[in-house]
Design a protein around this motif. Structure first.
Motif, PDB file in Angstrom:
ATOM      1  N   PHE A   1     -16.206  -3.792 -26.867  1.00 39.97           N
ATOM      2  CA  PHE A   1     -14.986  -4.629 -26.502  1.00 39.97           C
ATOM      3  C   PHE A   1     -14.086  -3.959 -25.800  1.00 39.97           C
ATOM      4  O   PHE A   1     -13.957  -2.712 -25.978  1.00 39.97           O
ATOM      5  CB  PHE A   1     -14.408  -5.306 -28.083  1.00 39.97           C
ATOM      6  N   ARG A   2     -13.003  -4.771 -25.265  1.00 37.93           N
ATOM      7  CA  ARG A   2     -11.657  -3.861 -24.857  1.00 37.93           C
ATOM      8  C   ARG A   2     -10.431  -4.862 -24.915  1.00 37.93           C
ATOM      9  O   ARG A   2     -10.587  -6.133 -24.988  1.00 37.93           O
ATOM     10  CB  ARG A   2     -12.210  -3.661 -23.330  1.00 37.93           C
ATOM     11  N   PHE A   3      -9.311  -3.964 -25.018  1.00 37.18           N
ATOM     12  CA  PHE A   3      -8.074  -4.557 -24.951  1.00 37.18           C
ATOM     13  C   PHE A   3      -7.378  -4.133 -23.633  1.00 37.18           C
ATOM     14  O   PHE A   3      -7.293  -2.965 -23.401  1.00 37.18           O
ATOM     15  CB  PHE A   3      -7.370  -4.195 -26.432  1.00 37.18           C
ATOM     16  N   ALA A   4      -6.669  -5.129 -22.876  1.00 42.02           N
ATOM     17  CA  ALA A   4      -6.520  -4.637 -21.612  1.00 42.02           C
ATOM     18  C   ALA A   4      -4.981  -5.254 -21.392  1.00 42.02           C
ATOM     19  O   ALA A   4      -4.830  -6.009 -20.440  1.00 42.02           O
ATOM     20  CB  ALA A   4      -7.421  -5.245 -20.650  1.00 42.02           C
ATOM     21  N   PRO A   5      -4.064  -4.640 -21.803  1.00 41.38           N
ATOM     22  CA  PRO A   5      -2.765  -5.042 -21.693  1.00 41.38           C
ATOM     23  C   PRO A   5      -2.188  -4.294 -20.245  1.00 41.38           C
ATOM     24  O   PRO A   5      -2.562  -3.461 -19.821  1.00 41.38           O
ATOM     25  CB  PRO A   5      -1.842  -4.340 -22.897  1.00 41.38           C
ATOM     26  N   SER A   6      -1.194  -4.867 -19.981  1.00 44.59           N
ATOM     27  CA  SER A   6      -0.495  -4.657 -18.601  1.00 44.59           C
ATOM     28  C   SER A   6       0.866  -3.852 -18.924  1.00 44.59           C
ATOM     29  O   SER A   6       1.669  -4.653 -19.977  1.00 44.59           O
ATOM     30  CB  SER A   6      -0.030  -5.775 -17.621  1.00 44.59           C
ATOM     31  N   PRO A   7       1.066  -2.688 -18.629  1.00 40.24           N
ATOM     32  CA  PRO A   7       2.343  -1.882 -18.978  1.00 40.24           C
ATOM     33  C   PRO A   7       3.650  -2.357 -18.335  1.00 40.24           C
ATOM     34  O   PRO A   7       4.197  -1.750 -17.485  1.00 40.24           O
ATOM     35  CB  PRO A   7       2.019  -0.561 -18.563  1.00 40.24           C
TER      36      PRO A   7
ATOM     37  N   ILE B   1      -5.728  -0.005 -19.197  1.00 41.66           N
ATOM     38  CA  ILE B   1      -4.260  -0.251 -18.887  1.00 41.66           C
ATOM     39  C   ILE B   1      -4.396  -0.967 -17.729  1.00 41.66           C
ATOM     40  O   ILE B   1      -4.863  -0.374 -16.536  1.00 41.66           O
ATOM     41  CB  ILE B   1      -3.666   1.399 -18.779  1.00 41.66           C
ATOM     42  N   GLU B   2      -3.944  -2.108 -17.330  1.00 40.98           N
ATOM     43  CA  GLU B   2      -3.969  -2.955 -16.247  1.00 40.98           C
ATOM     44  C   GLU B   2      -2.660  -2.839 -15.397  1.00 40.98           C
ATOM     45  O   GLU B   2      -1.752  -3.544 -15.729  1.00 40.98           O
ATOM     46  CB  GLU B   2      -4.403  -4.297 -16.475  1.00 40.98           C
ATOM     47  N   ASP B   3      -2.763  -1.887 -14.670  1.00 43.70           N
ATOM     48  CA  ASP B   3      -1.316  -1.513 -14.272  1.00 43.70           C
ATOM     49  C   ASP B   3      -1.277  -1.526 -12.484  1.00 43.70           C
ATOM     50  O   ASP B   3      -0.953  -0.457 -11.841  1.00 43.70           O
ATOM     51  CB  ASP B   3      -0.776  -0.126 -14.563  1.00 43.70           C
TER      52      ASP B   3
ATOM     53  N   SER C   1      -6.745  -7.213  -7.112  1.00 42.13           N
ATOM     54  CA  SER C   1      -5.744  -8.144  -7.639  1.00 42.13           C
ATOM     55  C   SER C   1      -6.367  -8.283  -9.174  1.00 42.13           C
ATOM     56  O   SER C   1      -7.422  -7.560  -9.603  1.00 42.13           O
ATOM     57  CB  SER C   1      -6.094  -9.754  -7.287  1.00 42.13           C
ATOM     58  N   TYR C   2      -5.828  -8.744 -10.020  1.00 42.59           N
ATOM     59  CA  TYR C   2      -6.306  -8.943 -11.360  1.00 42.59           C
ATOM     60  C   TYR C   2      -7.854  -9.333 -11.442  1.00 42.59           C
ATOM     61  O   TYR C   2      -8.509  -8.788 -12.028  1.00 42.59           O
ATOM     62  CB  TYR C   2      -5.172 -10.034 -12.063  1.00 42.59           C
ATOM     63  N   HIS C   3      -8.101 -10.346 -10.785  1.00 43.29           N
ATOM     64  CA  HIS C   3      -9.573 -10.955 -10.742  1.00 43.29           C
ATOM     65  C   HIS C   3     -10.473  -9.997 -10.213  1.00 43.29           C
ATOM     66  O   HIS C   3     -11.500  -9.724 -11.040  1.00 43.29           O
ATOM     67  CB  HIS C   3      -9.450 -12.241  -9.914  1.00 43.29           C
TER      68      HIS C   3
ATOM     69  N   SER D   1     -10.143  -6.621 -10.197  1.00 42.77           N
ATOM     70  CA  SER D   1     -10.415  -5.307 -10.908  1.00 42.77           C
ATOM     71  C   SER D   1     -10.859  -5.356 -12.303  1.00 42.77           C
ATOM     72  O   SER D   1     -11.392  -4.867 -12.865  1.00 42.77           O
ATOM     73  CB  SER D   1      -8.923  -4.642 -11.076  1.00 42.77           C
ATOM     74  N   VAL D   2     -10.483  -6.834 -12.879  1.00 44.34           N
ATOM     75  CA  VAL D   2     -10.870  -6.867 -14.134  1.00 44.34           C
ATOM     76  C   VAL D   2     -12.575  -7.045 -14.371  1.00 44.34           C
ATOM     77  O   VAL D   2     -13.143  -6.504 -15.112  1.00 44.34           O
ATOM     78  CB  VAL D   2     -10.317  -8.310 -14.884  1.00 44.34           C
ATOM     79  N   VAL D   3     -13.054  -7.626 -13.285  1.00 45.38           N
ATOM     80  CA  VAL D   3     -14.427  -7.954 -13.437  1.00 45.38           C
ATOM     81  C   VAL D   3     -15.196  -6.332 -12.864  1.00 45.38           C
ATOM     82  O   VAL D   3     -16.287  -6.214 -13.792  1.00 45.38           O
ATOM     83  CB  VAL D   3     -15.289  -8.832 -12.374  1.00 45.38           C
TER      84      VAL D   3
ATOM     85  N   ASP E   1      -5.104 -18.440 -22.378  1.00 48.12           N
ATOM     86  CA  ASP E   1      -4.299 -18.703 -21.175  1.00 48.12           C
ATOM     87  C   ASP E   1      -5.352 -18.161 -19.960  1.00 48.12           C
ATOM     88  O   ASP E   1      -4.980 -18.267 -18.829  1.00 48.12           O
ATOM     89  CB  ASP E   1      -2.950 -18.109 -21.271  1.00 48.12           C
ATOM     90  N   LEU E   2      -6.358 -17.400 -20.351  1.00 48.14           N
ATOM     91  CA  LEU E   2      -7.125 -16.888 -19.328  1.00 48.14           C
ATOM     92  C   LEU E   2      -8.556 -17.473 -19.284  1.00 48.14           C
ATOM     93  O   LEU E   2      -9.578 -16.776 -18.525  1.00 48.14           O
ATOM     94  CB  LEU E   2      -7.217 -15.288 -19.505  1.00 48.14           C
ATOM     95  N   GLU E   3      -8.531 -18.566 -19.913  1.00 49.76           N
ATOM     96  CA  GLU E   3     -10.106 -19.145 -20.031  1.00 49.76           C
ATOM     97  C   GLU E   3     -10.368 -19.805 -18.715  1.00 49.76           C
ATOM     98  O   GLU E   3     -11.470 -19.363 -18.196  1.00 49.76           O
ATOM     99  CB  GLU E   3      -9.954 -20.285 -20.994  1.00 49.76           C
TER     100      GLU E   3
HETATM  101  N1  GLU Z   1      -3.966  -7.531 -18.515  1.00 52.72           N
HETATM  102  C1  GLU Z   1      -3.962  -9.011 -18.816  1.00 52.72           C
HETATM  103  C2  GLU Z   1      -2.717  -9.289 -19.765  1.00 52.72           C
HETATM  104  O1  GLU Z   1      -2.039  -8.390 -20.366  1.00 52.72           O
HETATM  105  C3  GLU Z   1      -5.159  -9.258 -19.778  1.00 52.72           C
HETATM  106  C4  GLU Z   1      -6.417  -9.228 -18.957  1.00 52.72           C
HETATM  107  C5  GLU Z   1      -7.668  -9.742 -19.730  1.00 52.72           C
HETATM  108  O2  GLU Z   1      -7.781  -9.451 -20.959  1.00 52.72           O
HETATM  109  O3  GLU Z   1      -8.680 -10.104 -19.054  1.00 52.72           O
HETATM  110  O4  GLU Z   1      -2.582 -10.486 -20.086  1.00 52.72           O
END
Ligand code: GLU
Length: 298
Positions: free
Chosen positions: A13-19, A49-51, A211-213, A215-217, A233-235
């Motif tokens: 699993f992962r938690f992927a916040p943006s700073p 870290i999604e930076d 872009s987000y899309h 790098s996330v994949v 919100d990311l569904e």
């Molecule tokens: N970095 C995204 C955010 O902070 C989350 C991305 C994800 O979980 O796919 O909302």
């Protein structure tokens, strides 16, 4: 591609916040849901870290993420992956998509897209389609630029993004794109993706080769993430992720979308609206145990 997960049979699993601001209760819910599911499935939990947004992301916000997670008592495994350190990975994948003729440069500013859409609406008398986030679907202005013109404008230093030619992508992989949902009991459901509602999405921004899309994949694959737990919100965006995974031959994680927290005005908590941060809660004496209890984690 390197991996930080040594045991590939174990769920990851992962938690992927943006700073790009302070974390709020919505992030705590996300991190805690990840933690609970990772425990339930006997998996590990990674931090990413999604930076990629170099103007809005700041080291002090990244430090705050670590402080908040430590305070909440979230147990993390493996190395932290910081996206801004991996632009070469994203650039290499863009090169592959380019070689397949699936991306094209687009020189339109947001304003220009707005104007093109307004012109189309005036001409047809019909509202132009919006994507699930409410933005107008890209009207395709730069799709028909000749290669010569595009190259000349790039050589002249004109700012541009790279867009996925969605119709060509779907012609390559077939329009039957799907992804798998999972719930806390482990039940899985297959969901049909609807990527055409997004149109030609941006895969590389003006200033960074991703872009987000994108790098996330790539990162979910590199980190061998098998279970993605993130907010509802990311569904809809998962449509795009499923397309990219197919195009790039990447393993597809399973997805779970958790509820969003709503404030007293009925809007979801958001950094951009300065929702009360976890640091603020902590400063006014709220304990991590109280946050856990408030969010339904005992
Ligand atoms: N970095 C995204 C955010 O902070 C989350 C991305 C994800 O979980 O796919 O909302």
């Amino acid at each position: 591609m390197a991996t930080s997960s040594p045991d590939s049979s174990k769920p990851v699993f992962r938690f992927a916040p943006s700073p790009n601001g302070q974390l709020h209760l919505g992030h705590a819910l996300s991190a805690l849901t990840n933690e609970r599911m990772a425990e339930r499935f006997g998996g590990s939990l990674l931090l990413r870290i999604e930076d990629i947004d170099l103007t809005r992301c700041r080291p002090e916000f990244e430090q705050a993420i670590h402080d908040d997670l430590t305070w909440l008592g979230i147990r993390l495994d493996g190395a932290v992956r910081r996206q801004s350190e991996h632009f070469d990975d994203y650039r290499a994948v863009l090169g592959r998509l380019q070689a397949k003729g699936l991306i094209y440069p687009c020189f339109c500013s947001r304003q220009k897209v707005k104007q093109a859409v307004a012109a189309k609406e005036a001409e047809s008398g019909q509202p132009w389609p919006r994507d699930p986030d409410g933005s107008p679907v890209y009207p395709g202005t730069c799709r028909s630029l000749s290669r010569q013109e595009a190259e000349a404008r790039i050589a002249a230093g004109e700012a541009h993004v790279l867009r996925l030619a969605m119709d060509r992508a779907l012609a390559m992989i077939g329009s039957d794109v799907w992804y798998r949902l999972f719930d806390e009991s482990g039940t899985e459901t297959v969901i049909k993706a609807r990527p055409t509602r997004w149109g030609d999405v941006v895969l590389a921004r003006k200033d960074v080769p991703t872009s987000y899309h994108l790098s996330v994949v790539i990162d979910d694959a590199i980190q061998r993430v098998s279970h993605v737990v993130r907010g509802r919100d990311l569904e809809a965006a998962t449509d795009i992720h499923a397309v990219l995974q197919r195009l790039l031959g990447l393993p597809a994680p399973r997805y779970h979308f958790h509820r969003l927290l709503i404030d007293e005005t009925g809007q979801k908590l958001a950094k951009s609206r300065l929702s009360e941060s976890l640091a603020d809660l902590r400063a006014r004496g709220v304990t991590a145990a109280e946050v856990r209890a408030q969010l339904g984690f005992t």
